[in-house]
Motif scaffolding. Sequence first.
Motif, short mmCIF file in Angstrom:
data_model
loop_
_atom_site.label_atom_id
_atom_site.label_comp_id
_atom_site.label_asym_id
_atom_site.label_seq_id
_atom_site.Cartn_x
_atom_site.Cartn_y
_atom_site.Cartn_z
N ASN A 102 -81.01 41.57 75.90
CA ASN A 102 -82.38 41.15 76.18
C ASN A 102 -83.26 41.37 74.96
O ASN A 102 -83.07 42.33 74.23
CB ASN A 102 -82.97 41.97 77.33
N GLY A 103 -84.23 40.49 74.80
CA GLY A 103 -85.27 40.68 73.80
C GLY A 103 -86.59 40.87 74.51
O GLY A 103 -86.93 40.10 75.41
N ASN A 104 -87.31 41.91 74.16
CA ASN A 104 -88.61 42.19 74.76
C ASN A 104 -89.60 42.45 73.62
O ASN A 104 -89.42 43.39 72.85
CB ASN A 104 -88.56 43.43 75.65
N TYR A 105 -90.62 41.63 73.51
CA TYR A 105 -91.59 41.72 72.43
C TYR A 105 -92.99 41.66 72.99
O TYR A 105 -93.34 40.74 73.73
CB TYR A 105 -91.37 40.57 71.43
N TRP A 106 -93.81 42.65 72.64
CA TRP A 106 -95.18 42.71 73.13
C TRP A 106 -96.01 41.55 72.60
O TRP A 106 -95.85 41.11 71.49
CB TRP A 106 -95.87 44.00 72.70
N VAL A 161 -92.35 45.06 68.41
CA VAL A 161 -93.52 44.31 67.96
C VAL A 161 -93.11 43.56 66.71
O VAL A 161 -92.57 44.15 65.78
CB VAL A 161 -94.71 45.24 67.64
N ARG A 162 -93.33 42.26 66.69
CA ARG A 162 -93.00 41.44 65.52
C ARG A 162 -94.16 40.51 65.24
O ARG A 162 -94.73 39.93 66.15
CB ARG A 162 -91.76 40.59 65.78
N CYS A 163 -94.45 40.33 63.97
CA CYS A 163 -95.44 39.35 63.57
C CYS A 163 -94.77 37.98 63.62
O CYS A 163 -93.69 37.79 63.05
CB CYS A 163 -95.95 39.62 62.16
N VAL A 164 -95.38 37.05 64.32
CA VAL A 164 -94.83 35.71 64.44
C VAL A 164 -95.93 34.73 64.07
O VAL A 164 -97.02 34.75 64.65
CB VAL A 164 -94.35 35.42 65.89
N GLN A 165 -95.65 33.86 63.13
CA GLN A 165 -96.63 32.87 62.71
C GLN A 165 -96.52 31.66 63.61
O GLN A 165 -95.43 31.16 63.87
CB GLN A 165 -96.39 32.46 61.26
N GLU A 166 -97.66 31.22 64.11
CA GLU A 166 -97.70 30.04 64.93
C GLU A 166 -97.46 28.81 64.05
O GLU A 166 -98.03 28.69 62.97
CB GLU A 166 -99.06 29.93 65.62
N SER A 167 -96.62 27.91 64.52
CA SER A 167 -96.34 26.71 63.73
C SER A 167 -97.50 25.73 63.86
O SER A 167 -98.18 25.67 64.88
CB SER A 167 -95.05 26.06 64.17
#
Length: 65
Positions: free
Chosen positions: A20-24, A58-64
């Motif tokens: 499982n992946g769980n990201y806030w 917690v991961r920084c994810v850039q919106e496309s």
Amino acid sequence: MPASGYRNNDDGALNNVGNNGNYWSVTPNNNNAYNLNFNNNGNVNPTNNNNRASGFSVRCVQESE
């Protein structure tokens, strides 16, 4: 994103690593917070809601664009 699992808020154990992946997300909801959850069966829940004491990643994810 990797299936990082989570740290159990009761005993500190790592659970579901590799399954499982769980990201806030950034959105709190009282004692809970929203999070992205996915599993190795292909299920994805972008608005899961869990206790904020859970040890999710917690991961920084850039919106496309």
